[in-house]
Motif scaffolding. Structure first.
Motif, PDB file in Angstrom:
ATOM      1  N   UNK B 388       0.848  -1.203   0.000  1.00 55.08           N
ATOM      2  CA  UNK B 388       0.000   0.000   0.000  1.00 55.08           C
ATOM      3  C   UNK B 388       0.875   1.241   0.000  1.00 55.08           C
ATOM      4  N   UNK B 389       0.403   2.264  -0.711  1.00 54.30           N
ATOM      5  CA  UNK B 389       1.175   3.501  -0.766  1.00 54.30           C
ATOM      6  C   UNK B 389       0.752   4.428   0.359  1.00 54.30           C
ATOM      7  N   UNK B 390       1.679   4.657   1.274  1.00 53.40           N
ATOM      8  CA  UNK B 390       1.418   5.598   2.366  1.00 53.40           C
ATOM      9  C   UNK B 390       1.939   6.951   1.886  1.00 53.40           C
ATOM     10  N   UNK B 391       1.080   7.642   1.140  1.00 50.76           N
ATOM     11  CA  UNK B 391       1.569   8.784   0.359  1.00 50.76           C
ATOM     12  C   UNK B 391       1.650  10.093   1.131  1.00 50.76           C
ATOM     13  N   UNK B 392       1.168  10.100   2.393  1.00 51.46           N
ATOM     14  CA  UNK B 392       1.274  11.355   3.141  1.00 51.46           C
ATOM     15  C   UNK B 392       1.069  11.120   4.624  1.00 51.46           C
ATOM     16  N   UNK B 393       1.648  11.994   5.420  1.00 56.00           N
ATOM     17  CA  UNK B 393       1.488  11.842   6.866  1.00 56.00           C
ATOM     18  C   UNK B 393       0.310  12.693   7.339  1.00 56.00           C
ATOM     19  N   UNK B 394      -0.213  12.337   8.505  1.00 60.15           N
ATOM     20  CA  UNK B 394      -1.491  12.890   8.923  1.00 60.15           C
ATOM     21  C   UNK B 394      -1.470  14.099   9.826  1.00 60.15           C
ATOM     22  N   UNK B 395      -0.310  14.674  10.087  1.00 65.37           N
ATOM     23  CA  UNK B 395      -0.254  15.830  11.000  1.00 65.37           C
ATOM     24  C   UNK B 395      -1.245  16.916  10.590  1.00 65.37           C
ATOM     25  N   UNK B 396      -1.354  17.147   9.276  1.00 62.44           N
ATOM     26  CA  UNK B 396      -2.230  18.197   8.765  1.00 62.44           C
ATOM     27  C   UNK B 396      -3.691  17.910   9.057  1.00 62.44           C
ATOM     28  N   UNK B 397      -4.029  16.629   9.285  1.00 67.60           N
ATOM     29  CA  UNK B 397      -5.434  16.230   9.401  1.00 67.60           C
ATOM     30  C   UNK B 397      -5.921  16.084  10.842  1.00 67.60           C
ATOM     31  N   UNK B 398      -5.040  16.319  11.814  1.00 64.57           N
ATOM     32  CA  UNK B 398      -5.469  16.012  13.185  1.00 64.57           C
ATOM     33  C   UNK B 398      -6.654  16.875  13.627  1.00 64.57           C
ATOM     34  N   UNK B 399      -6.776  18.088  13.082  1.00 62.02           N
ATOM     35  CA  UNK B 399      -7.906  18.941  13.479  1.00 62.02           C
ATOM     36  C   UNK B 399      -9.216  18.392  12.916  1.00 62.02           C
ATOM     37  N   UNK B 400      -9.164  17.973  11.656  1.00 62.62           N
ATOM     38  CA  UNK B 400     -10.348  17.385  11.021  1.00 62.62           C
ATOM     39  C   UNK B 400     -10.765  16.116  11.750  1.00 62.62           C
ATOM     40  N   UNK B 401      -9.772  15.281  12.048  1.00 59.82           N
ATOM     41  CA  UNK B 401     -10.074  14.011  12.711  1.00 59.82           C
ATOM     42  C   UNK B 401     -10.635  14.274  14.113  1.00 59.82           C
ATOM     43  N   UNK B 402     -10.029  15.212  14.831  1.00 61.53           N
ATOM     44  CA  UNK B 402     -10.500  15.530  16.190  1.00 61.53           C
ATOM     45  C   UNK B 402     -11.967  15.952  16.144  1.00 61.53           C
ATOM     46  N   UNK B 403     -12.297  16.773  15.164  1.00 59.97           N
ATOM     47  CA  UNK B 403     -13.666  17.254  15.044  1.00 59.97           C
ATOM     48  C   UNK B 403     -14.628  16.089  14.814  1.00 59.97           C
ATOM     49  N   UNK B 404     -14.229  15.159  13.952  1.00 61.82           N
ATOM     50  CA  UNK B 404     -15.096  14.014  13.676  1.00 61.82           C
ATOM     51  C   UNK B 404     -15.193  13.060  14.854  1.00 61.82           C
ATOM     52  N   UNK B 405     -14.159  13.060  15.692  1.00 61.46           N
ATOM     53  CA  UNK B 405     -14.195  12.187  16.863  1.00 61.46           C
ATOM     54  C   UNK B 405     -14.830  12.902  18.058  1.00 61.46           C
ATOM     55  N   UNK B 406     -15.252  14.140  17.837  1.00 62.17           N
ATOM     56  CA  UNK B 406     -15.903  14.888  18.911  1.00 62.17           C
ATOM     57  C   UNK B 406     -14.939  15.409  19.962  1.00 62.17           C
ATOM     58  N   UNK B 407     -13.683  15.601  19.577  1.00 63.59           N
ATOM     59  CA  UNK B 407     -12.673  16.123  20.510  1.00 63.59           C
ATOM     60  C   UNK B 407     -12.391  17.581  20.154  1.00 63.59           C
ATOM     61  N   UNK B 408     -12.383  18.479  21.158  1.00 64.39           N
ATOM     62  CA  UNK B 408     -12.010  19.852  20.833  1.00 64.39           C
ATOM     63  C   UNK B 408     -10.579  20.107  21.281  1.00 64.39           C
ATOM     64  N   UNK B 409      -9.778  20.646  20.360  1.00 63.66           N
ATOM     65  CA  UNK B 409      -8.350  20.843  20.648  1.00 63.66           C
ATOM     66  C   UNK B 409      -8.113  22.228  21.224  1.00 63.66           C
TER      67      UNK B 409
END
Lengths: 272, 409
Positions: B388-409
């Motif tokens: 599988x191609x792991x084409x990018x790291x997720x640091x940029x997405x942690x805010x989006x993911x937090x929002x979807x998981x119901x976590x406020x940063x």
């Protein structure tokens, strides 16, 4: 002889160039754009371009982008635009109508059926912005079969080596995009046109219309004198847009204001 | 790194595009006449560069010493154990400088732009990874850079916007349409048509007018070329399946292209199903679109019956595009690559799965590929191999993911 050919021949006899105003179909609604279209010949339009809205008008500036957005919201679709042309033709059999837009709506309609329907409705030519001569075979045969001219575009970036290739097999007239840029932004100077137009004339004997950045009566007069016609689009749409009410609807005087502007442009073109 | 064109036979699936820039019926050069001479100039310059060993040597040196290539191939043993089936290998392109595969093509294109004497760079960006990579190479070579980015994406990818600004780029927020990647590309084309003399348009994916789909593919093929060698070293054989996410399709094309003629390797491209393919909120142009013309090429597009382009949706800004590269359209039609789609929720679950099992936070784009891996691996025997191609790291997405998981940063 096609309507386009006949019209340019008649203007040559008069010794003047053509005024080619532009109306975006369904902007801001069918009724207003139909009234503009129907009123343009008596206001002095020699040929008329009807803009076909597209969601992604890559060659257009903010004015035509906004017009397209209003038109799509008002229900603009290609079959309905052909209806407008049919309605126009009931009263006017002579003024050439050119549809200007992007390729994808035509592809979705199907080029063979579209060319047949457009010609039957009374369309004379097509300007397809994102169809360079390299890709023109996608529709050229269908258009020719139904007597539709595919109007070729020439730009300041089209050099002398490329020009013959761009103009090979062209018909109707040539649309000279007089600036490098999108619609309704910059304006070419008279001197720039004086340099550009003879370059095209050396390669083709077709009439040349100048578009992109032609706004004022003076500019239209210059363009139609140096070349054979002037296309005015964004300046007319700006007038229409400025007159819409807060909900984006036309007011009772909107059509009159735009047609007055067409009259002023026509007077300047006629005065040379 | 690229396989020379001369070594590819006429029957190869790697021989495209043709002289018109077509892959089958797809591709081409559907741009305004004003841009046509520029597009031809880029093509000529690229053909000259590709034939010049000095260009390739210069690119290879930058890829090795600046980008950090080759990127490792990682055997994901805990993920493999967890899924209980095929062995899973990850091509670690998220370890590249700037954290994604985008820089592979940016490095190639910036060297080309310099060779052409261009003095100003423009780009479009969705997730911001291509914008950051472009801003990075512009900083490296001291060239002014303007990045067009949809206003919606500017909002959901704030860290990347700030990165681009730190790197000296001007970020122009585009408010037309849905204000995402499609609209950013429109605006970049408008800039290019108005700045024809000095500007190079550095396109981020395998789409746009010819030669971009071919050129970006060539520059990204380093991913698959390396992975092929690394798989041979690790396992002595090629993988059974290679999987990659698809928005425009550059990381997938980079991984797949070197494997196209290896018929035993199953290739799977994963589109974004957003809220679900049965809804209108997805970005699956191959699964749910039809052929048409947008942004200079003929390809599969999300469009209505009148040929108006529809808005795409994906939780991943990098996949949120209503089109796909034309070579993918062709590979779809001939059936060489299978194209599937996974939803936002499936991608979010895979994002968390990889983070917990391997200690790697993936970007939401490759999280789509990982979601497909999670579905597929348990169905395959334990001695089979998925790459599988792991084409990018997720640091940029942690805010989006937090929002979807119901976590406020």
């Amino acid at each position: 002889m096609s309507r386009i050919e006949a019209r340019f021949a008649a203007l040559a006899t008069e010794g003047r160039g053509a005024l080619i105003p532009f109306v975006e179909a369904f902007d801001p609604d069918r009724e207003t754009s139909m009234a503009l279209l129907a009123g343009m010949p008596s206001a002095g339009a020699d040929l008329i371009e009807i803009g076909v809205p597209f969601t992604d008008p890559m060659a257009d500036g903010p004015t035509i982008q906004a017009a397209g957005k209003r038109a799509l919201a008002a229900g603009a679709k290609l079959p309905r635009i052909l209806d407008m042309v049919r309605e126009f033709r009931r009263a006017d059999a002579a003024t050439p109508i050119i549809l200007m837009g992007y390729l994808n709506p035509i592809l979705a309609y199907g080029p063979p059926r579209f060319c047949a329907d457009a010609a039957a409705a009374g369309v004379d030519g097509l300007i397809i912005v994102d169809l360079p001569s390299e890709e023109a075979d996608l529709i050229a045969a269908d258009a020719a079969r139904h007597g539709l001219d595919i109007i070729r575009l020439v730009a300041p970036t089209t050099d002398d080596a490329r020009l013959p290739k761009v103009l090979a097999g062209s018909s109707g007239f040539i649309y000279y995009v007089s600036i490098t840029g999108i619609t309704g932004t910059r304006t070419a100077s008279g001197a720039q046109l004086e340099a550009a137009v003879p370059r095209i004339r050396r390669v083709s004997s077709l009439p040349i219309a100048v578009g992109f950045g032609v706004r004022s009566p003076e500019q239209a007069a210059t363009a139609s004198r140096v070349a054979d016609g002037a296309v005015v689009a964004s300046a007319l749409i700006d007038t229409l847009a400025a007159d819409l009410d807060a909900e984006g609807r036309a007011r009772p005087g909107t059509v009159g204001k735009v047609l007055d502007q067409v009259r002023a442009l026509a007077a300047a073109v006629r005065a040379g | 790194m690229n396989t020379p064109a001369s070594s590819i036979g006429a029957n190869s699936l790697r021989s495209g595009p043709d002289a018109r820039g077509r892959f089958g019926a797809y591709g081409g050069r559907f741009v305004a006449e004003t841009l046509m001479p520029l597009v031809l100039e880029v093509e000529q310059a690229y053909r000259d560069a590709r034939a010049d060993p000095a260009f390739q040597a210069e690119l290879d040196a930058y890829l090795a010493n600046y980008v950090g290539r080759p990127s490792p191939l990682w055997f994901a043993h805990r993920l493999t154990e967890r899924l209980g089936g095929a062995k899973i290998y990850l091509k670690r392109d998220e370890l590249n400088h700037t954290g994604a595969h985008k820089i592979n093509s940016c490095m190639g294109q910036i060297l080309l732009a310099r060779r052409m004497g261009k003095t100003r760079i423009i780009a479009e960006t969705g997730a911001g990874q291509h914008g950051v990579a472009t801003a990075t190479v512009c900083a490296l070579f001291g060239l002014p850079c303007t990045v067009y980015m949809g206003a919606t994406d500017v909002e959901r990818q704030k860290p990347n916007v700030f990165r681009m600004k730190l790197l000296g780029a001007e970020v122009r927020a585009v408010r037309s349409g849905a204000a995402t990647l499609k609209d950013a590309m429109n605006e970049a084309m408008r800039d290019w048509v108005a700045n024809v003399e000095d500007t190079y348009y550095l396109i981020g994916t395998v789409a746009g007018p010819h030669p971009y789909p071919m050129m970006v593919r060539d520059f990204q093929s380093v991913i698959g070329e390396e992975a092929k060698l690394q798989m041979m070293q690790a396992e002595g054989r090629l993988p059974d399946v290679a999987v990659a996410a698809i928005g425009g399709g550059s990381n997938a094309m980079g991984l797949f292209h070197p494997f196209l003629d290896d018929a035993a390797v199953r290739l799977i491209g994963v589109e974004a199903a957003g809220h679900g393919l049965e809804t209108h909120a997805h970005a699956a142009s191959l699964s749910r679109g039809r052929p048409g013309v947008l942004h200079g090429n003929m390809t599969y597009l999300l469009q209505d019956e009148d040929g108006q382009i529809e808005e795409a949706h994906s939780i991943s800004a990098g996949l949120d595009y209503p089109g796909v590269g034309p070579e993918h359209a062709w590979l779809h039609d001939i059936g060489r690559v299978e194209y599937v789609a996974v939803t936002d929720d499936e991608a979010l679950a895979a994002f968390q799965l990889l983070t917990r099992t391997e200690g790697i936070i993936p970007a939401l784009e490759p999280a789509h590929a990982l979601a497909q891996v999670a579905k597929l691996a348990p169905t395959l025997p334990r001695d089979s191999i998925i790459l599988a191609n792991l084409c990018g790291r997720g640091d940029k997405d942690i805010f989006t993911v937090a929002e979807h998981l119901g976590v406020s940063l």
